[in-house]
Structure formats: C-alpha cells, structure tokens
Design an enzyme around this catalytic site. Structure first.
Site, PDB file in Angstrom:
ATOM      1  N   HIS A  45       8.127   4.289   0.897  1.00 20.60           N
ATOM      2  CA  HIS A  45       6.810   4.087   0.293  1.00 20.60           C
ATOM      3  C   HIS A  45       5.777   5.037   0.890  1.00 20.60           C
ATOM      4  CE1 HIS A  45       8.868   0.207  -0.450  1.00 20.60           C
ATOM      5  NE2 HIS A  45       8.309   0.381  -1.640  1.00 20.60           N
ATOM      6  N   ASP A  51       8.640   3.179   7.401  1.00 12.84           N
ATOM      7  CA  ASP A  51       9.094   3.041   6.014  1.00 12.84           C
ATOM      8  C   ASP A  51       9.374   4.432   5.471  1.00 12.84           C
ATOM      9  OD1 ASP A  51       9.339   2.654   3.247  1.00 12.84           O
ATOM     10  OD2 ASP A  51       7.703   1.210   3.140  1.00 12.84           O
ATOM     11  N   SER A  73       6.809   0.390  -7.006  1.00 13.81           N
ATOM     12  CA  SER A  73       5.886   0.364  -5.874  1.00 13.81           C
ATOM     13  C   SER A  73       5.477   1.742  -5.384  1.00 13.81           C
ATOM     14  CB  SER A  73       6.495  -0.421  -4.714  1.00 13.81           C
ATOM     15  OG  SER A  73       7.752   0.122  -4.345  1.00 13.81           O
TER      16      SER A  73
END
Length: 394
Positions: free
Chosen positions: A372, A369, A202
């Site tokens: 990411h 986060d 990701s």
C-alpha cells in the site's frame, strides 16, 4: 490552478482530452464554501445544515433527528423514527450528529431537500464513524469515508425536484452518522461535467482527510494531475474490493447511472481477486472485467483498463518486475480483445521503481507494508497514470 466553485452563471467545463488538460500538481481541496441560510418562503438552491441536538453554528440551519420532511420547510427526514441524535468528538458543526438506524443505498430512511432541477455540489461532514459511505438518489456517491469528522464532496444532478441522501455502510457494524451538509447550486443544467470515473481497490481508494492523509490511493491523488477545467474526478474505489464485488454490490451501478459520452472509466482490479479467500479464478476474473468494460462502453464512455503496481520488494538484482502478479496478463489480453485503452501501471511503476532504486521505492509505501502506497507513493502512481493517459491522447 485550483478551480473555484462555480455559480449558476459561471461557464461550465468543455470536453477536452487529458493530453490537453495535464496540469501542474495541485491537489483539489475538498473544503466547503460559505453559504447563507435561505430566507423564509424563498426557493433556495443553497443550504447549510447542522445536524444533532447541540448548538447550531452561525449560518446553518439546525436539524434534529425528529425533524420530519414537510413541504413548508422543504427539508427533513423521510422516516425520523429511524434517526437518533448523537454526540461527536469534533468542534463546531462536528460536535454533534444524527445517526441513521436504517441504511443501505435503497433505504427510504433519507434526508430530503427540495431543489429545483439543476446540478449541485454536495459537501458532507460525518460524525464519529469508523467507515461509512454516502448514498443519494439510490446509489453510492462517496465511498468509505474514514475517521471522525471525515469530509468529502461530489456533484450530483437533480431532475425530480428533490435530493434524497443518507449515510450508509462502508463497513458493516459501524455507526453511520452525519454532522453537516452543504448544498450549492452549480448550474441550472443538470448534466454533469466531463468526468473521469475511477474504480479499484485499496491502492486506488481515497483516505481521509483527503488533504493530509498519511496513506493514499492513486485515485485520490489523480486530481493533482488533471486540469479541473477539463475533467472532474470521481473515485469510487474501495479497500479490499474484487471485480465481482465492484460489479455486483453497487459501485458500478453508481457509475452507470451518471457516466456519459466523453467520460473515462479507469478500472483497476486483480490484487484481491487473486487471494484464495475470494475464490475468483483468473478465467472468471477476466469475464467479469469484460462485462464491466462492455457495460461502460455501451454508454458511449471510454473504459480504460489499468494494471496494479507490484510490491515494493519485487526487485531482482536491482531491477523491479512484477509482470506475473495480480492477473495482469489477463487484463492486458482483455484490453486487446475488447479494443480498449490500457494503462499498464504494473510495468510503468516497475520502470520508475527501478530508476529510483529499492530504498527510495520502499519509502513510497506505508511503514512495514510493501503493497500500500503512502501519500507520496500514491501521488507518483497517479502521475504515471495521468501521463500515460495523456500519451494515448485520452
């Protein structure tokens, strides 16, 4: 400089090293090109299809879910009984779509188009779907398109007289729909241009819309730093991926079908492999990665191992370091054992994060986060990757 779509008479790319082709930061747009509908009885190389049972946009060929392939039209669904018309929330060609009731990269439930041998640019626009991938010729082509009306494009060689395409699973349980398809002949020669193939998780994957997504992966942003006259970039990374899944579930298969001498394969893994739920020991991870490196090297292409960056919060007394995360040490050792290039993005990113400091580093990640990157962060990681490839003369 953005490369314009090439016509059959346009000169093709010539193999170059990335060192010679490092370009200004310009994001390659995935916008489509305007193509006229083919005349009756012609042998067209260009098409624009508008799927569903709503109004057909000017310049497009309308295709209903019940339209079966026939040699007379040269296009249609292989098994229309496995297709249905559905609405979609967009406008124009995105106001309706067809849904694939059977799917999978090996499914025969495809949309078929007769095409003469050559290299083609294929642009797809999905209908309302949470996450779906595009497959053609039995392998993945574009991975995990997200959001209603998501759009992406890819080049593909056609050598058997027909393109066979379908929308398939990005996430099991969601609808797999297609609103529009554009096909443009790029060259009579079916060989693909020199390509940088990218595999990863990701932090590497593409997010949609490609031109304006809030979240980003460095594989998505890499074209900003690659001369389009030297290389195409094909990002096959997906969120949540592990080394075993990338090798066994179709992503590596797609790369191996097309990769060739002069191409690069950038492989980043380890973040999800370390999670307990994926049950991959470090020794197993290393051997799966070794197998992929060797399979790619056997094609004459160049595999390049890339280590994942750390978390935004990996600071101790103002210095960022994450050298013991994500099975990095095994990736570094494997590069030496197999004598393949290594981009130690883990260390490169840490040096950059240390330079800009904790607050500026956190601003490069998604809100709340620490793993990411957002679009700006992904662009910085892509820059670091491209600069190190250039430094190594790749």
């Amino acid at each position: 400089m953005i490369g314009s779509p090439m016509s059959p008479s346009t000169s093709r790319k010539h193999p170059k090293t990335l060192a010679a082709g490092l370009a200004a930061a310009v994001l390659v747009s995935c916008a489509g090109v305007s193509l006229a509908a083919p005349a009756a009885n012609a042998e067209p190389g260009n098409y624009r299809f508008d799927f569903g049972n709503g109004p057909v946009e000017d310049g497009y060929i309308g295709v209903n879910a019940a339209d079966a392939y026939s040699p007379e039209t040269r296009y249609g669904f292989n098994t229309p009984e496995n297709m249905v018309n559905v609405g979609a929330s967009g406008t124009g060609v995105s106001s309706d779509a067809v849904r694939f009731l059977q799917f999978g990269t090996k499914s025969s439930n495809t949309f078929n188009v007769d095409l003469k041998e050559g290299l083609y640019k294929v642009s797809v626009t999905l209908g309302d779907t949470a996450r779906a991938s595009i497959a053609a010729e039995g392998v993945f082509q574009a991975m995990n398109l997200t959001g209603n009306g998501a759009r992406d494009s890819f080049e593909i060689p056609v050598t058997d007289g027909q393109l066979n395409l379908l929308v398939t699973e990005g996430k099991v349980g969601t609808a797999f729909t297609l609103s529009a398809l554009e096909i443009e002949k790029v060259d009579r020669d079916p060989e693909m241009d020199p390509t940088i193939w990218v595999g990863g998780d990701s932090t590497v994957a593409s997010y949609y819309p490609l031109e304006s997504s809030v979240q980003g992966g460095w594989g998505q942003m890499l074209p900003q730093y690659v001369d389009p006259e030297a290389f195409d970039v094909r990002n096959i990374a997906t969120g949540g991926q592990i080394a075993r899944g990338f090798r066994n579930d179709g992503q590596l298969e797609a790369i191996l079908q097309y990769i060739k001498p002069g191409d690069l394969f950038l492989l980043e893994m380890g973040i999800n492999d370390t999670a307990a739920k994926n049950a991959t020991t470090e020794a197993e991870f290393k051997e799966i990665m070794r197998d992929m490196v060797r399979q790619v090297a056997a094609t004459g292409a160049t595999p390049v191992l890339v280590t994942p960056q750390g978390r935004a919060t990996d600071f101790v007394e103002g210095e960022h370091s994450s050298v013991n995360r994500w099975y990095r040490n095994s990736t570094v050792a494997l590069a030496g054992e197999e004598n393949v290039p290594l981009v130690d993005l883990n260390v490169l990113a840490s040096a950059y994060f240390t330079e800009i400091g904790p607050e500026a580093t956190l601003a490069l990640f998604m809100t709340g986060d620490t793993l990411h990157p957002n679009r700006a962060g992904a662009a910085e990681l892509a820059r670091l990757v491209a600069e190190d490839l250039a430094r190594q003369g790749l």
